[in-house]
Write an enzyme that holds these catalytic residues in place. Sequence first.
Site, short mmCIF file in Angstrom:
data_model
loop_
_atom_site.label_atom_id
_atom_site.label_comp_id
_atom_site.label_asym_id
_atom_site.label_seq_id
_atom_site.Cartn_x
_atom_site.Cartn_y
_atom_site.Cartn_z
N GLU A 1 -3.14 -9.89 2.67
CA GLU A 1 -4.03 -9.90 3.83
C GLU A 1 -5.05 -11.05 3.83
O GLU A 1 -5.31 -11.63 4.91
CB GLU A 1 -4.77 -8.56 3.94
N GLU B 1 0.83 -1.21 0.00
CA GLU B 1 0.00 0.00 0.00
C GLU B 1 0.86 1.26 0.00
O GLU B 1 0.52 2.26 -0.64
CB GLU B 1 -0.95 -0.02 1.20
#
Length: 263
Positions: free
Chosen positions: A137, A117
């Site tokens: 994730e 990110e």
Amino acid sequence: MTGADDVILAIDSGVATVTINRPHVLNAVDGPTTARLNGIWEQLEQDRGIRAVVVTGAGTKAFCTGADMSSAAVDKTGLEYWAELDANGFGGLSLRATLDVPVIAKVNGYALGGGMEIVLGADIVVASDSARFGLTEPRVGRLALDGGIHQLVRRVPYTQAMGLLLTGRKADAAEMAAMGLVNEVVPAGELDAAVDRWLAQILACAPTSVRAVKQMVTRTAHLTATEARGQRLPALMEALDSKDSAEGVLAFQEKRAPVWSGR
């Protein structure tokens, strides 16, 4: 190790280098590190002498592997984590829209989860050929909530983005370059030189113009091109009425290198 030691800020000739310095946990980020990063981004936003930022990780194995899974933060439920999200995204950068200078992600190893990110929050991505990327994730029952899901599907073709998002798999630097997310892939020993080349090209431009470009892109992404063109943004107005604007034209006419003042 203290929060201040966990992130190193170095400034040289208008270039700020921000290094996540937690190689013992593959540069994973915990609460104090996040606070330190946010403080650094705010400091750099206020410093008009900064012309570019490089963000990287310490050591040779990892850029950043996201949230520190060994920290107390993992005791929170997914809903609790979601309720406390930083408005500026992971590491204070992945969704930050107020840093009006170019950010280069110097990816020296694993860029996973929140680390990916951070990469998505950069403007230019230079990676070693050993770097690995992924929004992993789902493999631990979580989600890339700090912009990863929404940013990736806007940055690369839909099926390529979903191929990463729905599997949580890791991709190498060459694959990410083919998707269009990575600007340049080089051997690890050439990473510093490659980043320096990109910096030299940025620094050859008028600081006022570069700030205007960054601000115009980040603050009008929700508009059509016609609507965006009509926005009287502060950095745009400053650039059009700057000494640099006149200096650039004069230097071209006089066949010399411009001397930028940043004003």
